[in-house]
Design an enzyme around this catalytic site. Structure first.
Site, PDB file in Angstrom:
ATOM      1  N   TYR A 158       1.663   4.547  -4.966  1.00  0.00           N
ATOM      2  CA  TYR A 158       0.613   5.173  -5.520  1.00  0.00           C
ATOM      3  C   TYR A 158       1.209   6.628  -6.023  1.00  0.00           C
ATOM      4  O   TYR A 158       0.197   7.699  -6.707  1.00  0.00           O
ATOM      5  CB  TYR A 158      -0.716   5.621  -4.748  1.00  0.00           C
ATOM      6  N   LYS A 209       4.175  -5.387   5.361  1.00  0.00           N
ATOM      7  CA  LYS A 209       5.666  -6.278   5.364  1.00  0.00           C
ATOM      8  C   LYS A 209       6.598  -5.841   6.163  1.00  0.00           C
ATOM      9  O   LYS A 209       8.084  -6.004   4.862  1.00  0.00           O
ATOM     10  CB  LYS A 209       5.794  -6.822   3.445  1.00  0.00           C
ATOM     11  N   ASP A 242       1.220 -11.274   3.583  1.00  0.00           N
ATOM     12  CA  ASP A 242       1.476 -12.063   2.804  1.00  0.00           C
ATOM     13  C   ASP A 242       0.260 -12.863   3.853  1.00  0.00           C
ATOM     14  O   ASP A 242      -0.554 -13.913   3.215  1.00  0.00           O
ATOM     15  CB  ASP A 242       2.560 -13.559   2.459  1.00  0.00           C
ATOM     16  N   ASP A 266      -5.097  -1.892  -1.720  1.00  0.00           N
ATOM     17  CA  ASP A 266      -5.716  -1.842  -2.589  1.00  0.00           C
ATOM     18  C   ASP A 266      -6.226  -3.525  -2.775  1.00  0.00           C
ATOM     19  O   ASP A 266      -7.233  -3.415  -3.125  1.00  0.00           O
ATOM     20  CB  ASP A 266      -5.091  -1.236  -3.824  1.00  0.00           C
ATOM     21  N   ASP A 270      -9.348  -5.821  -2.515  1.00  0.00           N
ATOM     22  CA  ASP A 270     -10.176  -7.153  -3.686  1.00  0.00           C
ATOM     23  C   ASP A 270     -10.616  -8.016  -3.310  1.00  0.00           C
ATOM     24  O   ASP A 270     -11.612  -8.804  -3.468  1.00  0.00           O
ATOM     25  CB  ASP A 270      -9.291  -7.005  -5.200  1.00  0.00           C
TER      26      ASP A 270
HETATM   27  C1  IPM Z   1      -9.181   0.975  -6.591  1.00  0.00           C
HETATM   28  C2  IPM Z   1      -8.524   1.078  -8.378  1.00  0.00           C
HETATM   29  C3  IPM Z   1      -7.719   2.554  -8.234  1.00  0.00           C
HETATM   30  C4  IPM Z   1      -6.904   2.136  -6.942  1.00  0.00           C
HETATM   31  C5  IPM Z   1      -7.292   2.218  -9.483  1.00  0.00           C
HETATM   32  C6  IPM Z   1      -8.818   2.232 -10.604  1.00  0.00           C
HETATM   33  C7  IPM Z   1      -6.762   3.205  -9.361  1.00  0.00           C
HETATM   34  O1  IPM Z   1      -8.072  -0.177  -8.162  1.00  0.00           O
HETATM   35  O2  IPM Z   1      -9.855   2.470  -5.648  1.00  0.00           O
HETATM   36  O3  IPM Z   1      -9.063   0.173  -5.344  1.00  0.00           O
HETATM   37  O4  IPM Z   1      -5.921   1.593  -7.506  1.00  0.00           O
HETATM   38  O5  IPM Z   1      -6.831   2.408  -5.702  1.00  0.00           O
HETATM   39 MN    MN Z   2      -8.820  -1.474  -6.281  1.00  0.00          MN
END
Ligand code: IPM
Ligand code: MN
Length: 378
Positions: A158, A209, A242, A266, A270
């Protein structure tokens, strides 16, 4: 239960910058603020218009003077920012880099804390098995999911290191580096150990990793090994990223505190959101643990323009993010009461929201009704 006047007067007033943002952002933040008030915490809020709509109206992403003002708050509560899917007048990455990441970098929000807890009544994304009152879904008791991802939030891929050579030619080169500094890794890992030492299981997993990313991975592993000597009560483990994707789905109970780099964190968060009940529940705290400025609290989900204004947005991720904010502001008791109210609400049939899974087949009661139900419990 509402607080007595005496208790309220004991608590400090907290100055909070509120960025509702785009799509469902303002709707879920309104419910989060309602819940904070119901918990008896007095905040002095100032609303800021930032995000895709603001950019389209003004051409501004994050003006300097707004950034400077934000530095002066005790916390920032953010809904979601982003344009409708398919819109091309907001360049991809503009708000991400120019607003969200800029705030993380400028305010040195070096930990992205993302707790994932399945309470009875929430449905995980693990298959389509029957849901029963014990929270058993697809054979995995919801209570098995109770972990926190500590994501490094200012470095890694990032950081924006890289560039093009000979762009647009057949000989084009694009590089994208990952920045890992000793200081950056160490402060994040130390935070994760500290957190693990305060949680009942005292367990920490480094996810990386290291077999392929041998330079960055080596720094992360050495840092964990070194800091571990200050936390002998914390049991530690290592998973390749992984493999962690398999374990998180098949055996989420393995995890207590996960510490990982920005990009892995990140992606994994999710997955963790889906595994633990849905992204509509996932809260996050972008923390500056050194407290040299405000921390920022936001639901993990995005602007979801497709359901904006329909009352279908689940405000629980925003409400849980507000609970993280209360905790950071020292309102520990209020934070705990909000968290408990959310869990209690989810355990009853009415609380089984549409995108969370629905034991009783009850339709989602609406964004406002969910906020009201949580507020009433306080
Ligand atoms: C998150 C989001 C952000 C990230 C994006 C929107 C830049 O996906 O907060 O997880 O990748 O950190
Ligand atoms: Mn995210």
């Amino acid at each position: 239960m509402s607080r007595t006047g005496e208790q309220v007067s004991q608590s400090r007033r907290h100055r909070v910058a509120v960025v509702g943002g785009d799509g469902i952002g303002p709707e879920v933040i309104a419910e989060a603020l309602k819940v904070v008030a119901a918990a008896g915490v007095v905040i002095e809020e100032k609303q800021y218009e930032l995000g895709a709509a603001h950019y389209l109206r003004t051409g501004e992403v994050l003006p300097e003077h707004v950034l400077e003002e934000l530095r002066g708050f005790d916390a920032i509560l953010l809904g979601a920012v982003g344009p409708e899917v398919g819109r091309t007048d907001v360049p991809s990455g503009l708000l991400e880099r120019g607003l969200l990441l800029r705030l993380r970098f400028e305010l040195d929000l070096y930990v992205n804390l993302r707790p994932f807890v399945s309470t009875p009544g929430t449905r995980t994304a693990l298959g389509t098995g029957p849901v029963d009152g014990t929270g058993l879904v697809a054979g995995i008791p919801a209570s098995d999911c109770n972990f926190v991802i500590v994501r490094e939030n200012t470095e890694g891929a990032y950081a924006g290191e890289g560039g093009f050579l000979r762009k647009g030619t057949p000989a084009e080169v694009a590089t994208q580096g990952s920045v890992n500094t000793r200081n950056g890794v160490e402060r994040c890992v130390r935070y994760a150990f500290e957190l693990a030492s305060r949680r009942p299981r005292h367990h920490l997993t480094l996810v990386h990793k290291t077999n392929v990313l041998t330079f960055a991975g080596d720094l992360w592993q050495r840092t964990v090994d070194e800091i571990a000597t200050d936390y002998l009560g914390v049991e530690r483990d290592y998973n390749h990223v992984d493999a962690a994707c398999i374990y998180m789905v098949e055996q989420p109970a393995r995890y207590d505190v996960i510490v990982t780099d920005n990009l892995f964190g990140d992606i994994l968060s999710d997955l963790a959101g889906a595994v633990s009940g849905g992204i509509g529940f996932a809260a996050s705290a972008n923390l500056n643990p050194a407290r040299t400025g405000p921390s920022l609290f936001e639901p993990v989900h995005g602007a979801a323009h497709d359901i904006a204004g329909t009352g279908k947005a689940n405000p629980l991720a925003a409400i849980r993010s507000a609970a993280l904010m209360l905790e950071h502001l020292g309102e520990t008791d209020a934070a705990e009461r909000v968290t408990k109210a959310v869990s209690a609400y989810l355990a009853e049939p009415a609380g089984n929201t549409e995108n969370a899974g629905n034991a009783a087949g009850t339709p989602f009661p609406s964004t406002v009704a969910v906020g009201d139900a949580i507020a009433e419990r306080l």
